[in-house]
Design an enzyme around this catalytic site. Structure first.
Site, PDB file in Angstrom:
ATOM      1  N   ASP B 158      -9.313  31.508  23.838  1.00 15.59           N
ATOM      2  CA  ASP B 158     -10.247  30.419  23.579  1.00 15.59           C
ATOM      3  C   ASP B 158      -9.898  29.263  24.513  1.00 15.59           C
ATOM      4  O   ASP B 158      -8.907  28.561  24.298  1.00 15.59           O
ATOM      5  CB  ASP B 158     -10.150  29.957  22.116  1.00 15.59           C
ATOM      6  CG  ASP B 158     -10.707  30.998  21.134  1.00 15.59           C
ATOM      7  OD1 ASP B 158     -10.723  32.206  21.495  1.00 15.59           O
ATOM      8  OD2 ASP B 158     -11.118  30.612  20.025  1.00 15.59           O
ATOM      9  N   LYS B 221     -18.230  28.563  22.152  1.00 16.59           N
ATOM     10  CA  LYS B 221     -17.654  28.061  20.909  1.00 16.59           C
ATOM     11  C   LYS B 221     -17.870  26.555  20.852  1.00 16.59           C
ATOM     12  O   LYS B 221     -17.762  25.878  21.876  1.00 16.59           O
ATOM     13  CB  LYS B 221     -16.161  28.423  20.908  1.00 16.59           C
ATOM     14  CG  LYS B 221     -15.346  27.865  19.762  1.00 16.59           C
ATOM     15  CD  LYS B 221     -13.914  28.429  19.807  1.00 16.59           C
ATOM     16  CE  LYS B 221     -12.981  27.664  18.877  1.00 16.59           C
ATOM     17  NZ  LYS B 221     -11.592  28.136  18.943  1.00 16.59           N
ATOM     18  N   LYS B 257     -19.480  30.978  18.441  1.00 15.08           N
ATOM     19  CA  LYS B 257     -18.464  30.686  17.428  1.00 15.08           C
ATOM     20  C   LYS B 257     -18.477  29.199  17.076  1.00 15.08           C
ATOM     21  O   LYS B 257     -17.986  28.383  17.846  1.00 15.08           O
ATOM     22  CB  LYS B 257     -17.077  31.076  17.951  1.00 15.08           C
ATOM     23  CG  LYS B 257     -15.932  30.723  16.992  1.00 15.08           C
ATOM     24  CD  LYS B 257     -14.587  31.197  17.525  1.00 15.08           C
ATOM     25  CE  LYS B 257     -13.427  30.637  16.688  1.00 15.08           C
ATOM     26  NZ  LYS B 257     -12.111  31.003  17.234  1.00 15.08           N
TER      27      LYS B 257
END
Lengths: 477, 321
Positions: B158, B221, B257
């Site tokens: 991430d 995300k 996300k």
């Protein structure tokens, strides 16, 4: 994997529909003089909900006389601050009983509970709160230092927003010191009758509000009654014309809020995803039973293909069905008669060469239903581009330049509302100035607020409802 | 929006619009705008969907399978991470039918512990990297950070984008950084954190989404969880529109996300409704939609057992890790 929403019905048990209702005259429910009655049905199931009285000429006489007496003895002389107390009380009771009113509205009208719960009923309460605030400030509304009420108002309202149209009519009339005789629509009388009970609960003096149920004849008798000072009507242009004729040459004041064929104009630079939402809200909100519905989509040709693809994809997610299911987006068509009218006009649209596309949604077996539909390749010459369908049917036309958009948008005998979708602020101002429509929404559609006046140009009627302007229709100055 | 010749894939499309800094800028600024009022309204309307009984059961299980169970604290220790992993593998010790979470999400230093603990299970290990959460270090340091995480066995990385570069209009720089990170990831999946709370406008969220997708991100995300606001429904709506449109244009599917601030099962279900009615059911899978969360999991478990038994168990019946 598909996410199937399980049924989530709002409970009907909160409403108590009586088998039969009388007329509400002089503070109490009474039987019609000649004992006539009609049935009101649930358009989602075709089940009969209740028997409702049909008011005849004698009943109209009684109601108007009661309203006259209440006007002269109680309501007219009452100080504005006192009238406001009653209106505030009504508004609070509406809020307290909001769920009951919403469920009853959805049962009788067919509109989704999400709309009656989140739009109709909150706006009803807001209108009463708003006009309650004006009742003791009429001298500051811009209609002279001491404007006077007109007297008895005869009001006839449609079936598309039954209780909201009642609020639009009754709240300003009462705030200004008038008394009213109101006729709800033939197919949707139940929330008006529940409102009559709320008036009783609020201890509103007898005769200030009278509710007469019935059909066209009842409405005609009310409008033509010699002791009515003011006529207010919302409904079809055809009936509006009859009313205008019948009050011509009398001393009666009149306001008419009639049909529309609004242009919803989308420019190539619009926020497309939100424009799609606005188009959907413009024409499928309340099954398209909206006088200011954005029933003509005018889209800039350079973006029309992409916009239509997005619109159709969005329409496939619309959930049509049980009005009481909390996840329903589009409910039932209000009556068999209206459904027949929508079918006729869409058939004409096909015959005239429009390309029809309907959302592939399953429809219930019983009740009155129509799939959300869009017609492409429509031109100004098609009837579906000119006539009000009053159903979930969108006609799509294209334009090349802003000037052409103006010409096409204004090329209608109506003029109630319009929508503009562009990220360019200067264009919004330029265009809003040129559109002949009572309401112009920019980057939104079908937004209502009691503080904002609403009304039309040309065959969409005259007079304004809502806001400070809405008081003028009920004041002599 | 740029039109694409039929049959062209994601790579060709990306190569075309990212050929120069100017072409990238032109493309991003040519995306349709986002009207904030309208987007907020749409998200609020979808949030009124009423998900009951069987639909709720299905949604709760799916949401559990989508959780990236996260701990990103300075105080994280191997013990804490082992406990988190145990929770992810068996969220409800009282119910064997309860599905595991999708992944655990930790700092690079704790990846070895996590990898060792979840070995043999379906739970994946995600590691934040690129000088999370600010990203304000030289690119070489970011790439070392990523390399360390991947070398330690992270399945997913991430990363954070350089918001400073983005907000000053250096889209090309952001793009090149993401491309470099993606390369450093090797086989590991790359989630690109936009930190939408720092981007200021929905137009920027849309542009950053496209930028990350063009650069090869596998997921976009919302947030680090260290900035408020973190994930919101409207921001997630805009990102879902972006992945939907990107797939339509290029054929490549990208995951989404939302992370940070999602604490209740009710909220999680609202996100699933948003996915369902925006991107469609192709995204209703842990491979394409995740929740970055920690306390959410226990509420999902509590609601799940309530549906099964008809009563709420006290909070002490669910493990605190």
């Amino acid at each position: 994997m598909a996410f199937e929403y399980a049924p989530a019905p709002e409970s009907r048990s909160i409403v108590d529909i009586r088998p039969a209702y009388g007329l509400f005259v002089n503070g109490e429910f009474v039987a019609p003089a000649d004992g006539e009655s009609m049935k009101t049905v649930d358009p989602a199931t075709e089940e009969v909900l209740a028997e409702v009285g049909v008011a005849g000429a004698a009943d109209v006489d009684r109601a108007v006389a009661a309203a006259r007496k209440a006007y002269q003895r109680v309501w007219g002389p009452m100080p504005g601050a006192e009238r406001a107390k009653y209106l505030y009380r009504i508004a609070r009771i509406i809020q307290e009983r909001a769920r009951e009113l919403a469920v009853l509205e959805s049962i009788d009208n067919g509109k989704p509970i999400r709309e009656s719960r989140d739009v109709d009923i909150p706006l009803v309460a807001a209108h009463f709160f708003y006009y309650a605030g004006w009742a003791d400030k009429l001298g500051h509304a811009g209609f002279g230092a001491n404007p006077q009420p007109l007297g008895v108002a005869g009001q006839v309202i449609p079936w598309n927003f039954p209780l909201l149209m009642l609020a639009w009519k009754i709240a300003p009339a009462l705030a200004a010191g008038n008394t009213v005789v109101l006729k709800p629509a033939e197919t949707t009388p139940l929330t008006a009758l529940l409102f009559a009970e709320i008036c009783q609960l609020a201890d509103l003096p007898a005769g200030v509000v009278n509710i007469l149920t019935g059909a066209g004849d009842t409405g005609r008798a009310l409008v033509e009654h010699g002791d009515v000072d003011k006529v207010a009507f919302t409904g079809s242009t055809e009936v509006g014309r009859q009313i205008a004729r019948s009050v011509a040459g009398t001393r009666k004041r009149v306001t008419l809020e009639l049909g529309g064929k609004a242009a919803n104009i989308v420019f190539a630079d619009a926020a497309l995803d939100q424009a799609v939402e606005g188009i959907v809200n413009g024409i499928f909100f309340n099954q398209g039973h909206v006088c200011c519905a954005g029933s003509r989509l005018l889209v800039e040709e350079s973006v029309s293909e992409e916009l239509l693809a997005r619109l159709k994809r969005r329409m496939t997610t619309l959930r049509v069905g049980d009005p009481l299911d909390k996840n329903t987006d589009v409910g039932a068509i209000n009556s068999a008669e209206q459904l027949a009218k929508i079918r006729t006009l869409t058939e004409i649209g096909e015959q005239e060469g429009g390309q029809r596309w309907s959302a592939p949604c399953p429809l219930p077996d019983r009740g009155f239903w129509f799939s959300p539909t869009v017609f492409t390749e429509v031109t100004q010459a098609h009837r579906i581009a000119r006539e009000e369908i009053f159903g979930p049917v969108l006609s799509v036309l294209t334009f090349r330049t802003p000037d052409e958009a103006v010409v096409k948008a204004n090329n209608t005998p109506y003029g109630l509302s319009a929508g503009i979708w562009t990220e360019k602020g200067s264009r919004i101002l330029w265009l809003a100035d040129k559109l002949r429509a009572g309401v112009v929404w920019a980057n939104t559609f079908n937004k209502f607020d009691p503080t904002s006046p609403f009304g039309g140009y040309q065959e969409s009627g005259y007079g304004r409802e809502g806001g400070r302007h809405g008081l003028e229709a009920y004041l002599a100055h | 929006m740029t039109t694409l010749p039929a049959g062209a894939g994601a790579a060709e499309f990306a190569a075309e619009v990212t050929a120069t800094a100017a072409s990238l800028r032109t493309f991003l600024h040519g995306l349709p705008g986002v009207d904030k009022v309208g987007a907020d309204q749409r998200a609020a309307t979808l949030a009124t969907r009423s998900i009951k009984t069987t639909a709720k059961q299905w949604a709760l299980d799916l949401a559990i399978r989508m959780v990236d169970l996260t701990t990103l604290e300075g105080a994280d220790t191997p013990g804490k991470v082992r406990a988190l992993c145990a929770k992810a593998m068996r969220p409800d010790p009282a119910d064997r039918g309860c599905p595991p979470a999708a992944a655990v999400c930790v700092y690079p230093a704790l990846v070895p512990t996590a990898v060792e603990t979840v070995r043999g299970s379906s739970v994946r290990v995600a590691s934040v990297a690129t000088a999370f959460p600010s990203g304000q270090v030289p690119l070489s340091v970011k790439l070392d950070d990523v390399a360390a995480a991947v070398a330690a066995g992270a399945d997913e990385v991430d990363m954070v984008i350089d918001r400073g570069a983005f907000l000053s209009g250096r889209y090309d720089e952001v793009f090149r950084q993401i491309v470099a990170v993606k390369e450093a990831c090797g086989a590991a999946h790359l989630k690109v954190i936009l930190e939408t709370g720092e981007l200021g406008t929905y137009d920027n969220v849309r542009r950053a989404s496209w930028l990350a997708m063009l650069a090869g991100g596998d997921f976009i995300k919302t947030s680090t969880g260290k900035v408020s606001p973190a994930a919101t429904l409207p921001v997630t709506l805009i990102m879902l529109e972006a992945v939907r449109d990107f797939r339509e244009l290029t054929g490549r599917q990208i995951g989404v996300k939302p992370a940070g601030g999602i604490r209740s099962a009710k909220d999680a279900i609202r996100y699933l409704v948003l996915v369902n009615e925006t991107a469609g059911d192709d995204w209703l899978d842990p491979a394409w939609f995740r929740f970055g969360a920690s306390s959410l999991l226990n509420d999902l478990l509590m609601q799940r057992s309530k549906l099964a038994t008809g009563r709420y168990a006290g909070p002490d019946y669910f493990t605190l890790d």
